[in-house]
Each structure stands twice: as C-alpha cells, then as structure tokens.
Motif scaffolding. Structure first.
Motif, PDB file in Angstrom:
ATOM      1  N   VAL A  43       8.516  10.674   5.280  1.00  0.00           N
ATOM      2  CA  VAL A  43       7.792   9.675   6.086  1.00  0.00           C
ATOM      3  C   VAL A  43       8.761   9.023   7.089  1.00  0.00           C
ATOM      4  N   ILE A 103       4.910  -2.992   2.029  1.00  0.00           N
ATOM      5  CA  ILE A 103       4.740  -3.004   3.488  1.00  0.00           C
ATOM      6  C   ILE A 103       4.189  -4.357   3.941  1.00  0.00           C
ATOM      7  N   PHE A 104       3.140  -4.803   3.283  1.00  0.00           N
ATOM      8  CA  PHE A 104       2.471  -6.034   3.738  1.00  0.00           C
ATOM      9  C   PHE A 104       3.308  -7.280   3.454  1.00  0.00           C
ATOM     10  N   ILE A 105       4.019  -7.276   2.360  1.00  0.00           N
ATOM     11  CA  ILE A 105       4.880  -8.444   2.077  1.00  0.00           C
ATOM     12  C   ILE A 105       6.141  -8.344   2.934  1.00  0.00           C
ATOM     13  N   ILE A 164       2.043  -0.133  -0.674  1.00  0.00           N
ATOM     14  CA  ILE A 164       1.242  -0.965   0.234  1.00  0.00           C
ATOM     15  C   ILE A 164       1.676  -2.439   0.160  1.00  0.00           C
ATOM     16  N   TYR A 165       1.935  -2.933  -1.047  1.00  0.00           N
ATOM     17  CA  TYR A 165       2.365  -4.338  -1.161  1.00  0.00           C
ATOM     18  C   TYR A 165       3.724  -4.540  -0.511  1.00  0.00           C
ATOM     19  N   LEU A 195       6.773  -6.851   5.854  1.00  0.00           N
ATOM     20  CA  LEU A 195       6.650  -7.064   7.301  1.00  0.00           C
ATOM     21  C   LEU A 195       6.464  -8.536   7.673  1.00  0.00           C
ATOM     22  N   ALA A 196       5.937  -9.332   6.765  1.00  0.00           N
ATOM     23  CA  ALA A 196       5.741 -10.750   7.094  1.00  0.00           C
ATOM     24  C   ALA A 196       6.754 -11.668   6.413  1.00  0.00           C
ATOM     25  N   LEU A 222       2.942  -1.632 -11.544  1.00  0.00           N
ATOM     26  CA  LEU A 222       2.033  -1.326 -10.445  1.00  0.00           C
ATOM     27  C   LEU A 222       2.054   0.174 -10.197  1.00  0.00           C
ATOM     28  N   SER A 223       0.965   0.690  -9.634  1.00  0.00           N
ATOM     29  CA  SER A 223       0.972   2.124  -9.312  1.00  0.00           C
ATOM     30  C   SER A 223       1.863   2.348  -8.083  1.00  0.00           C
ATOM     31  N   GLN A 224       2.220   3.614  -7.848  1.00  0.00           N
ATOM     32  CA  GLN A 224       3.104   3.892  -6.719  1.00  0.00           C
ATOM     33  C   GLN A 224       2.458   3.498  -5.386  1.00  0.00           C
ATOM     34  N   GLY A 225       1.161   3.771  -5.270  1.00  0.00           N
ATOM     35  CA  GLY A 225       0.432   3.410  -4.052  1.00  0.00           C
ATOM     36  C   GLY A 225       0.441   1.899  -3.841  1.00  0.00           C
ATOM     37  N   GLU A 226       0.240   1.166  -4.930  1.00  0.00           N
ATOM     38  CA  GLU A 226       0.243  -0.295  -4.828  1.00  0.00           C
ATOM     39  C   GLU A 226       1.622  -0.809  -4.419  1.00  0.00           C
ATOM     40  N   LEU A 236       9.351  -4.495  -6.198  1.00  0.00           N
ATOM     41  CA  LEU A 236       8.020  -4.338  -6.816  1.00  0.00           C
ATOM     42  C   LEU A 236       8.008  -3.231  -7.864  1.00  0.00           C
TER      43      LEU A 236
END
Lengths: 104, 515
Positions: free
Chosen positions: A14, A63-65, A60-61, A67-68, A53-57, A48
């Motif tokens: 990626v 990225i969202f945490i 995604i978490y 970046l901000a 948590l699952s790998q997808g979670e 995390l």
C-alpha cells in the motif's frame, strides 16, 4: 519468488502504491507527502495493535485518529519550538510509545 | 463473498487512489492554489504556520483583518480548533512546499468519507455493498463541489460520522451480549472529540445519530444497554480531549448557538414532506446543488434507495437501526430551519454518504429474489451490480470529472503573474499591516488569494474600504489573459495618475504604487 501477503507486506505494498501515485502525478513532493502520512499513521496502528480489535478496525481507527490527533499533538509544542522539529519529535514519541506497549 | 483480507486492503487502497486521482485533477492541471474565500482562509492558516515554522495563536495582521473577530470567545485568536489546519501544515512540511502537498493532504482528508463508509458498510452489510458505496461516493457531485469551493473541514468531519456510530454500535452489541468491550467506547470518545475539532456542525450530526440509535435500541431492548461507569469515563475522556484547545472549542460551541437558518423557512412545516426544498433565498450555490438528479443520480435510483430503507425498516436488526439512526439524524439536521435554526444546506452535503449505501443495500436486497440458479446466481448478481454502477456513474461521472477538471482553470484562479507578485510581496519588507487596493480584480475570491498568499491585506477596488489604502495594485494580468483590451486601456488610463511615482513592484502586467 512468491510474495506471501501478510500484515507487513500489505502495508508495504500500500505504501509503495501511494508513493508511486504521488511520484507519477506530483513528483517527489507528492510521493513524500503520501509516504510521510503513512509513516505517521503506523505508530497509531501499532498502539491500537495492543487492543482486542480486528486488523481492519486497527487500520481504519489508526488512520482516522492519526490524521487528526497527530496534528493536534503538534499544536502546543509548536507554539514554543520549531513546528518542523515538533513534527519529528511527536512522531518519535508516538513510535516509542508504540514500541513500549508492544514490548510490554 | 469471501475475499482475502490483505487483497481486500489492496483493493481499498486502489479505490482510494482512483478517487485521489480524480479529486486532485484541479491541482494536477495547475499547481497554484484555488477555491473560494473559505479555501483561502484554510490555506492561509497552514501556509502561515509553515512560513513562520510555529503554530498560530494570535492571528497575524493580514489574517486578523478578516478573521480577527471570528473567535467570539477570544478575539484576534485562531478561530478554528487547530487540528485540521495543523494537518495541512504537516502535509506541507512532509512534501516540502506550501502549495501542492497542502492540497494533496486536503484531498486525502476530504476523501476519508470513502474509507469510513466502505469500512462500516463492509463490516455490517458485506463486501459488495461496501465496494459499490465506495465507488459511487467517489463521484458524489455535491461533495466534489463543496471540496473545490473550499469548505474543507466540513468534508473531512463528515467522514467521522459513520465511524463514531459504528464504534458505539460495537460497544452496545458487546454489552447486550454480556461481554462489554469498552475499547470501542473509548475510541468513540476520541473520535467524537476529533469530530468536534474538525467541524462543529458535523459533530452535532454525529451526536444526534448517537442519540437516535440509543433511542431505537432502548425501545427494542426495553432496558439500559450501557454501564454508567463506562459512560462516565467516556464523558471525562471527551472533555479532557476537547479542553486541549479551550479558546477554539468554547468559540465553536458558542457559535453553534448562532442561527444560520433562512428566516423564510421558519414554520414551513411542508418542508417535512420533502427531503430538501430549495430555499427561497439562495445561499450562494447553483440551483443544481439542490437537485437529486444533478447531485446524487438518475431518478430511477430512488427505487433502490426506497428498497434499501424498506428492508431496514422491515428487518430492524441492530445494524439496520444504526443506518436508520444515521438517516434520521441527517433528515432532522436538514429540516432544522423549520424551527429557525441550523445550517441546512451545509448539512445537506451529507446526503450521498448515507444514500449510496442504502441504494447498494436495496440493490442487493432486490437481487436476493433472483431464483436459485446454482453458480450462475452469483455471476448474475455481480453482473447486475456492475450494470447498476455503470448506469449510475454514466449519469454522475462525466459531470463530476468535468467539475474537477475545470475547477478554477484559466482566470478562475491566480495566474502566474499574480503568483510571482505574491511571492515577492510575502518576502518583501513592505509594512505587514499595510492595506492594498486591488485594481483589476475579477472576483473577491481572487483578491482574497493575493491577500492570503502575499501575507498582506488586499481588497478589490469595487468595495469601499474603511481607511484609505497605503498601496494600489494595478493588475492587468487577468484582462491580458482574456484579451479584454477595453479594460486594459481603462486601467492604463488610471495608472497615469501614478505617473509621478515610482512603482515599488513592477512586472509585465502588475504594478504596485504607494499612494
């Protein structure tokens, strides 16, 4: 050679895709922007990783945490010190935290 | 449909990169900054942070001239919570420039909605519905318009809505099963605080979604579905995080009391019977902005939207209630003007985020009625999904691409001469609090860009200033580009009044004189 897809190779693929995209359309500056953000997000992912948590979670978490929250963490130190230096220091601190939590 | 999670991650990355390709078309064609006045303000904060190499608390003179009173809690202080703009500045630092990397970072932020919708729909309704929703969102025209105009934080903040709802859903489900997983609640608290930092209006969307989902679950379960102790921790964590930026948080909370609603719509209860009725006083957007057909898709797609909603209403499982809560919260937010409050046309921009998943669910529901045809059933389903996507994208895709390709091209954004001028100005030793009247401005937004990139206050000559300007900018560059000889002659005529003065800046088409 057969490439075995796992967590690390997927992150690598990626990252390469984003870096190439940036390079093709925006030159080195674009490539560094995308790669830089991916590198910034990685400590959040590993922090995390210590939770159930699952790998997808986790992806995604982080990225969202990341970046901000990362920019938020640079604000107050950036009032006192060089903003560029603070970005590096905050990243180093988060990486150290991720390392410590995973070793624990 | 079973799919390897690593391959799926690469598919999602490719989806996101495709979206990034389209959404960065405006900056691929022309690397100079663009957008309306809001874009210039967001850019200015990141750009000044980078040029100063310090975070901003007290606004510099040139930003203060416009935004000095926007922080009603403490004037002359940064009016927005810093994370969004610090994020843009971080992007600028990573890419080594305050133009293209800042815009790339902004595109990454504004496209997060694709990731969050994909993720939530994937976890709750499967891969096909998620992929279809993600693809359709890539060409959501209303999102694209707001993105190119410059309401950037709002775009980013909407991406947090489904993720916060999902986090709460996971906690509630684990609690109902008797094994409460508090990590989801803590993550929800962090994301909710970040949501408030990024855009307060969208924070209220999220909050309302949480309240409605709680109500739905309460009605169904007829018992409390959370621990008071867990909730207390969440509230404390939330307030701890938002106290990081007290001046800005108190400002945005204070300003959220301000009504941006159109008084003409107050008490118009007929509004409840339509998703959105174009306002009588247009808030400065084209009429097509309020059209389902122009923004979401052809009218036949409503059938699948209704099917999706009908399925959720009939089934009412927890995940269905979550999506219904999200839909209902959006409905309430875009009808607040009936009560004389809300910024409803801004809230309307969250429509595609829930409509496309509902359509995808509706389509899959319709396809579930296909007769059992062995392995052909799967192929037929996939074929129908592809046909649906192609038909819908053939309606929205060309317009979306057209908006992105044509965004602020030509004289719509600052030209090379103006860019050279602003580069000179920002490094010049002209007074930082000086005012410049911009003669030859094509729009307020263009002058705003000279102002924000040049780090000096500019205003177009068409508006009356409170104090006489110190400098006059005679700018022939746009008229030269559009070959408007009459306007060039008029400006040259005006420039004769400065014939006894020496220009402090002189290029082929732009001259600056001290008055």
């Amino acid at each position: 050679m057969k490439l075995a897809l796992n967590e690390k190779t997927t992150i690598g693929i990626v990252a390469i895709l984003f870096a190439l995209f940036g390079l093709i359309f925006f030159g080195m500056s674009g490539s560094l922007t995308f790669l830089g953000w991916i590198i910034i997000i990685i400590p959040f992912y590993f922090i995390l990783d210590t939770f159930n948590l699952s790998q997808g979670e986790k992806a995604i978490y982080s990225i969202f945490i990341g970046l901000a929250l990362f920019p938020a963490l640079t604000y107050w130190p950036g009032r006192l010190f060089s903003f560029r230096m603070v970005v590096v220091i905050v990243f180093a601190a988060l990486s150290a935290l991720a390392y410590f939590l995973r070793k624990k | 449909m079973k799919i390897n999670r690593y391959i799926e991650a690469i598919i999602v990355a490719l989806l996101y990169l495709t979206a990034l390709y389209f959404w960065t078309l405006p900056i691929q064609q022309n690397p100079l900054p663009y957008g309306e006045v809001d874009a210039a303000s967001h850019y200015a904060v990141a750009d000044y942070t980078l040029s100063l190499d310090r975070s901003i608390e007290i606004l510099p003179d040139y930003i203060d001239m416009r935004y000095g009173r926007d922080n009603t809690f403490k004037e002359h202080v940064l009016w927005y919570p810093p994370p969004f703009h610090m994020g843009l500045a971080t992007g600028g630092f990573l890419g080594g420039s305050s133009t293209v990397p800042v815009y790339l970072t902004n595109a990454v932020f504004c496209l997060l909605i694709i990731l969050s919708v994909y993720f939530v729909v994937r976890r709750l309704f499967g891969f096909k519905a998620a992929l279809l929703s993600g693809i359709l969102l890539m060409f959501s025209i209303r999102d694209i318009l707001i993105y190119i105009w410059g309401q950037w934080p709002e775009r980013m903040a909407f991406a947090y809505v489904p993720l916060v709802l999902y986090s709460f859903y996971q906690y509630v489900m684990s609690f109902i099963k008797g094994k409460p997983n508090t990590i989801y609640l803590y993550l929800m608290s962090i994301l909710l605080a970040l949501n408030l930092f990024i855009h307060p209006m969208v924070f209220f969307h999220t909050l309302l979604g949480l309240i409605l989902f709680s109500l739905f679950i309460l009605i169904r379960e007829k018992k409390i579905f959370f621990s008071i102790k867990h909730m207390a921790i969440v509230v404390v964590l939330f307030f701890l995080i938002i106290s990081m930026f007290p001046y800005q948080t108190l400002n945005v909370l204070g300003r959220s009391q301000d009504s941006g609603a159109n008084p003409a719509e107050k008490g118009d209860f007929s509004r409840f019977f339509s998703w959105f009725k174009p306002p009588q006083n247009n808030p400065g957007v084209p009429d097509s902005y309020f059209s389902y057909r122009d923004m979401i898709g052809p009218l036949w797609s409503i059938l699948f939207l209704v099917l999706g909603i009908a399925l959720l209403l009939l089934r009412r499982s927890s995940k269905d209630l979550l999506l219904l809560a999200w839909l209902a919260s959006l409905y309430i937010m875009i009808h607040l003007d009936v009560f004389g409050t809300g910024r409803v046309h801004r809230s309307l921009s969250g429509t595609a985020h829930i409509f496309y998943p509902l359509m995808s669910i509706g389509l899959l529901y319709a396809l579930s009625f296909l007769p059992a045809l062995g392995k052909w059933r799967g192929h037929l389903q996939n074929g129908a999904i592809i046909v649906f996507a192609v038909l819908l994208l053939s309606a929205t895709g060309p317009s979306a691409q057209g908006f992105l390709e044509g965004a602020y091209q030509g004289v719509g954004r600052i030209n090379g001469h103006q860019s050279e001028y602003t580069e000179w100005l920002r490094s010049s030793d002209l007074e930082e609090d000086a005012s410049f009247v911009h003669v030859g401005s094509l729009s307020l937004a263009k002058t705003r860009w000279l102002w924000m990139i040049g780090h000096r206050y500019h205003y177009p000559s068409t508006i009356q200033a409170e104090a006489p300007p110190i400098y006059t900018v005679i700018d022939l560059s746009d008229f030269a580009l559009i070959r408007d000889q009459q306007s060039i002659a008029a400006l040259q005529n005006l420039e004769l009044t400065f014939s006894n003065k020496t220009a402090v800046y002189e290029s082929e088409f732009i001259r600056v004189y001290r008055n």
